[in-house]
Scaffold this motif. Structure first.
Motif, PDB file in Angstrom:
ATOM      1  N   LEU A 135      11.867  36.524  42.863  1.00  0.00           N
ATOM      2  CA  LEU A 135      11.080  37.577  42.223  1.00  0.00           C
ATOM      3  C   LEU A 135      11.935  38.794  41.904  1.00  0.00           C
ATOM      4  O   LEU A 135      11.906  39.313  40.785  1.00  0.00           O
ATOM      5  N   VAL A 136      12.717  39.226  42.891  1.00  0.00           N
ATOM      6  CA  VAL A 136      13.563  40.404  42.689  1.00  0.00           C
ATOM      7  C   VAL A 136      14.608  40.139  41.613  1.00  0.00           C
ATOM      8  O   VAL A 136      14.875  40.996  40.761  1.00  0.00           O
ATOM      9  N   ARG A 137      15.215  38.968  41.631  1.00  0.00           N
ATOM     10  CA  ARG A 137      16.215  38.626  40.618  1.00  0.00           C
ATOM     11  C   ARG A 137      15.617  38.670  39.217  1.00  0.00           C
ATOM     12  O   ARG A 137      16.187  39.277  38.298  1.00  0.00           O
ATOM     13  N   SER A 138      14.456  38.055  39.047  1.00  0.00           N
ATOM     14  CA  SER A 138      13.816  38.026  37.723  1.00  0.00           C
ATOM     15  C   SER A 138      13.410  39.426  37.273  1.00  0.00           C
ATOM     16  O   SER A 138      13.601  39.791  36.102  1.00  0.00           O
ATOM     17  N   LEU A 139      12.873  40.216  38.189  1.00  0.00           N
ATOM     18  CA  LEU A 139      12.424  41.565  37.848  1.00  0.00           C
ATOM     19  C   LEU A 139      13.588  42.446  37.416  1.00  0.00           C
ATOM     20  O   LEU A 139      13.520  43.128  36.385  1.00  0.00           O
ATOM     21  N   ILE A 140      14.677  42.429  38.176  1.00  0.00           N
ATOM     22  CA  ILE A 140      15.820  43.286  37.859  1.00  0.00           C
ATOM     23  C   ILE A 140      16.514  42.827  36.585  1.00  0.00           C
ATOM     24  O   ILE A 140      16.886  43.654  35.737  1.00  0.00           O
ATOM     25  N   ASN A 141      16.701  41.538  36.430  1.00  0.00           N
ATOM     26  CA  ASN A 141      17.350  41.052  35.210  1.00  0.00           C
ATOM     27  C   ASN A 141      16.518  41.369  33.967  1.00  0.00           C
ATOM     28  O   ASN A 141      17.072  41.597  32.886  1.00  0.00           O
ATOM     29  N   PHE A 142      15.183  41.402  34.113  1.00  0.00           N
ATOM     30  CA  PHE A 142      14.316  41.757  32.991  1.00  0.00           C
ATOM     31  C   PHE A 142      14.362  43.262  32.708  1.00  0.00           C
ATOM     32  O   PHE A 142      14.547  43.680  31.551  1.00  0.00           O
ATOM     33  N   LEU A 143      14.218  44.081  33.739  1.00  0.00           N
ATOM     34  CA  LEU A 143      14.148  45.533  33.545  1.00  0.00           C
ATOM     35  C   LEU A 143      15.482  46.128  33.131  1.00  0.00           C
ATOM     36  O   LEU A 143      15.543  47.042  32.304  1.00  0.00           O
ATOM     37  N   PHE A 144      16.576  45.611  33.696  1.00  0.00           N
ATOM     38  CA  PHE A 144      17.880  46.227  33.484  1.00  0.00           C
ATOM     39  C   PHE A 144      18.784  45.412  32.566  1.00  0.00           C
ATOM     40  O   PHE A 144      19.961  45.757  32.389  1.00  0.00           O
ATOM     41  N   LYS A 145      18.241  44.343  31.994  1.00  0.00           N
ATOM     42  CA  LYS A 145      18.966  43.537  31.003  1.00  0.00           C
ATOM     43  C   LYS A 145      20.334  43.108  31.523  1.00  0.00           C
ATOM     44  O   LYS A 145      21.375  43.308  30.895  1.00  0.00           O
ATOM     45  N   THR A 146      20.329  42.493  32.699  1.00  0.00           N
ATOM     46  CA  THR A 146      21.563  42.024  33.300  1.00  0.00           C
ATOM     47  C   THR A 146      21.452  40.539  33.613  1.00  0.00           C
ATOM     48  O   THR A 146      20.419  39.920  33.364  1.00  0.00           O
ATOM     49  N   ASP A 213      10.769  44.864  54.464  1.00  0.00           N
ATOM     50  CA  ASP A 213      11.974  45.071  53.665  1.00  0.00           C
ATOM     51  C   ASP A 213      11.749  44.654  52.216  1.00  0.00           C
ATOM     52  O   ASP A 213      12.324  45.235  51.299  1.00  0.00           O
ATOM     53  N   GLY A 214      10.885  43.655  52.006  1.00  0.00           N
ATOM     54  CA  GLY A 214      10.574  43.249  50.630  1.00  0.00           C
ATOM     55  C   GLY A 214       9.896  44.360  49.856  1.00  0.00           C
ATOM     56  O   GLY A 214      10.227  44.617  48.694  1.00  0.00           O
ATOM     57  N   LEU A 215       8.950  45.044  50.496  1.00  0.00           N
ATOM     58  CA  LEU A 215       8.276  46.166  49.836  1.00  0.00           C
ATOM     59  C   LEU A 215       9.240  47.306  49.566  1.00  0.00           C
ATOM     60  O   LEU A 215       9.171  47.972  48.527  1.00  0.00           O
ATOM     61  N   ARG A 216      10.176  47.543  50.503  1.00  0.00           N
ATOM     62  CA  ARG A 216      11.165  48.604  50.283  1.00  0.00           C
ATOM     63  C   ARG A 216      12.093  48.260  49.119  1.00  0.00           C
ATOM     64  O   ARG A 216      12.509  49.144  48.367  1.00  0.00           O
ATOM     65  N   VAL A 217      12.424  46.986  48.975  1.00  0.00           N
ATOM     66  CA  VAL A 217      13.261  46.572  47.846  1.00  0.00           C
ATOM     67  C   VAL A 217      12.541  46.817  46.525  1.00  0.00           C
ATOM     68  O   VAL A 217      13.121  47.363  45.570  1.00  0.00           O
ATOM     69  N   LEU A 218      11.267  46.449  46.452  1.00  0.00           N
ATOM     70  CA  LEU A 218      10.497  46.665  45.222  1.00  0.00           C
ATOM     71  C   LEU A 218      10.361  48.157  44.922  1.00  0.00           C
ATOM     72  O   LEU A 218      10.447  48.577  43.754  1.00  0.00           O
ATOM     73  N   LYS A 219      10.162  48.963  45.954  1.00  0.00           N
ATOM     74  CA  LYS A 219      10.093  50.413  45.771  1.00  0.00           C
ATOM     75  C   LYS A 219      11.412  50.945  45.231  1.00  0.00           C
ATOM     76  O   LYS A 219      11.442  51.819  44.350  1.00  0.00           O
ATOM     77  N   THR A 220      12.521  50.411  45.751  1.00  0.00           N
ATOM     78  CA  THR A 220      13.842  50.826  45.282  1.00  0.00           C
ATOM     79  C   THR A 220      14.031  50.473  43.817  1.00  0.00           C
ATOM     80  O   THR A 220      14.571  51.273  43.041  1.00  0.00           O
ATOM     81  N   VAL A 221      13.589  49.278  43.414  1.00  0.00           N
ATOM     82  CA  VAL A 221      13.711  48.864  42.011  1.00  0.00           C
ATOM     83  C   VAL A 221      12.961  49.834  41.103  1.00  0.00           C
ATOM     84  O   VAL A 221      13.485  50.270  40.067  1.00  0.00           O
ATOM     85  N   ASN A 223      12.061  52.988  41.733  1.00  0.00           N
ATOM     86  CA  ASN A 223      12.704  54.309  41.742  1.00  0.00           C
ATOM     87  C   ASN A 223      13.979  54.330  40.906  1.00  0.00           C
ATOM     88  O   ASN A 223      14.258  55.302  40.198  1.00  0.00           O
ATOM     89  N   LEU A 224      14.757  53.244  40.991  1.00  0.00           N
ATOM     90  CA  LEU A 224      15.995  53.199  40.219  1.00  0.00           C
ATOM     91  C   LEU A 224      15.713  53.045  38.725  1.00  0.00           C
ATOM     92  O   LEU A 224      16.430  53.604  37.894  1.00  0.00           O
ATOM     93  N   TYR A 225      14.663  52.306  38.394  1.00  0.00           N
ATOM     94  CA  TYR A 225      14.295  52.194  36.980  1.00  0.00           C
ATOM     95  C   TYR A 225      13.866  53.559  36.444  1.00  0.00           C
ATOM     96  O   TYR A 225      14.224  53.939  35.322  1.00  0.00           O
ATOM     97  N   ARG A 226      13.119  54.304  37.236  1.00  0.00           N
ATOM     98  CA  ARG A 226      12.718  55.654  36.836  1.00  0.00           C
ATOM     99  C   ARG A 226      13.937  56.557  36.675  1.00  0.00           C
ATOM    100  O   ARG A 226      14.004  57.365  35.752  1.00  0.00           O
ATOM    101  N   GLY A 227      14.922  56.401  37.578  1.00  0.00           N
ATOM    102  CA  GLY A 227      16.102  57.253  37.507  1.00  0.00           C
ATOM    103  C   GLY A 227      17.039  56.916  36.366  1.00  0.00           C
ATOM    104  O   GLY A 227      17.569  57.806  35.709  1.00  0.00           O
ATOM    105  N   TYR A 228      17.245  55.605  36.126  1.00  0.00           N
ATOM    106  CA  TYR A 228      18.199  55.183  35.104  1.00  0.00           C
ATOM    107  C   TYR A 228      17.581  55.090  33.708  1.00  0.00           C
ATOM    108  O   TYR A 228      18.286  55.206  32.714  1.00  0.00           O
ATOM    109  N   HIS A 229      16.265  54.853  33.648  1.00  0.00           N
ATOM    110  CA  HIS A 229      15.587  54.731  32.348  1.00  0.00           C
ATOM    111  C   HIS A 229      14.335  55.612  32.322  1.00  0.00           C
ATOM    112  O   HIS A 229      13.204  55.103  32.212  1.00  0.00           O
TER     113      HIS A 229
END
Length: 322
Positions: A135-146, A213-221, A223-229
């Protein structure tokens, strides 16, 4: 300054720490100027004694959390290349020379030890971890185009530039997510290296809390999306508020007004105007923060240049171990 620094964060890993240190020393024997550092994070077992006996340099971080340990490691250790590996003996040390070569010979900034493309799903006995990783891999690769294939792996190689310009903000296991997104957003060179994975041996327990820790990872994603985009992030709220405003205005105010020429639903008009103002505020907030983010990117590029010059100076002064 080391040519290669092996960084091993450890917390109550007496079952596996000796083997990891010894195997790492053996596989890096041909790389002169290599040091193995175990950073103990308040272990209550024999991790420290066993690591020292195995040949590692042991240092301590008393603030609990993997993020705190990595912050300490990155600040204290100077090296041409870094390899970070977990102390639980789940990763193959045999690929360390390959990681090192990619960093020093090809200028890769981060080498990602990709478990998910090999044996992770067969070896890992915790099904929710499998779902969470995917889930985290798919979400980050989609949001951050990586195209990073394993976001949460603890097995990574880093360049000097990455380590000395990476701002460690997280305190826990979400630090791996932060690393992956930072490398992507700062346009650093990242490569995936497929590695085999084996589950922890009997007697060794994971410190990862699947749900917490899973919820903290999603929260981090988020927050970082808000910060970078910021513009994209706040545009979502702007569009939602605009849709609500338009729906209320035309449905509850405009259509009745056309028929009666009077505003029969004044509360609806007020609420629609409030949502319209919120839409405008969100839009311009995102625009302003996007301009600030652009300036931060310029400053980061300058910090990378400074780190590169520092490494050149250390080489010229002969301060790198041979």
């Amino acid at each position: 300054m080391d040519k290669l620094a092996i960084l091993i964060p450890a917390y109550n890993e007496e079952v596996t720490i000796s083997k990891v240190v010894k195997d790492t020393l053996a596989v890096t024997s041909d790389i002169k100027g290599t040091s193995v550092y175990v950073y103990d994070n308040n272990s209550s077992d024999n991790t420290v004694e066993l690591a020292e006996r195995a040949g590692a340099t042991v240092r301590h971080e008393y603030s609990q959390g993997k993020g705190a340990v990595i912050r300490r490691m990155f600040r204290e250790i100077d090296a041409e290349a870094y390899i970070m590996i977990d102390a639980d003996d789940t990763y193959p040390v045999e690929v360390i020379p390959d990681m090192y070569s990619r960093i020093v010979d090809r200028g890769i900034d981060m080498v990602v030890g990709d478990r998910l493309s090999s044996t992770y799903f067969e070896e890992n006995k915790r099904p929710f971890h499998n779902v969470g990783n995917s889930l985290v891999r798919s979400l980050i690769n989609f949001l951050f185009k990586t195209d990073i294939q394993d976001i949460l792996t603890g097995y990574r190689g880093f360049s000097f530039n990455f380590v000395k310009t990476f701002p460690v903000l997280s305190r826990g296991f979400e630090i791996e997510t932060e690393m992956s997104i930072h490398a992507t957003e700062k346009r650093m060179l990242v490569e995936n290296l497929v590695v085999t994975y084996r589950d922890r041996p009997d007697g060794s327990e994971s410190k990862l809390n699947t749900y917490g820790d899973g919820l903290r990872v999603l929260k981090t994603v988020i927050n970082l999306y808000r910060g970078y985009h910021p513009f994209a992030f706040y545009s979502i709220f702007s569009i939602i508020s605009l849709i609500i405003s338009a729906t209320l205005f035309f449905g509850r105010v405009w259509i009745p007004y056309v028929q009666t020429h009077t505003v029969d639903n004044m509360p609806s008009l007020i609420v629609s105007m409030i949502f319209f103002v919120l839409s405008v505020i969100a839009f311009f907030s995102g625009s302003i923060l996007a301009a600030i983010q652009t300036n931060d990117k310029r400053n980061f590029e300058l910090s990378v240049v400074d780190a590169s010059e520092r490494l050149k100076d250390l080489r010229n002064e002969g301060k790198i171990k041979k």
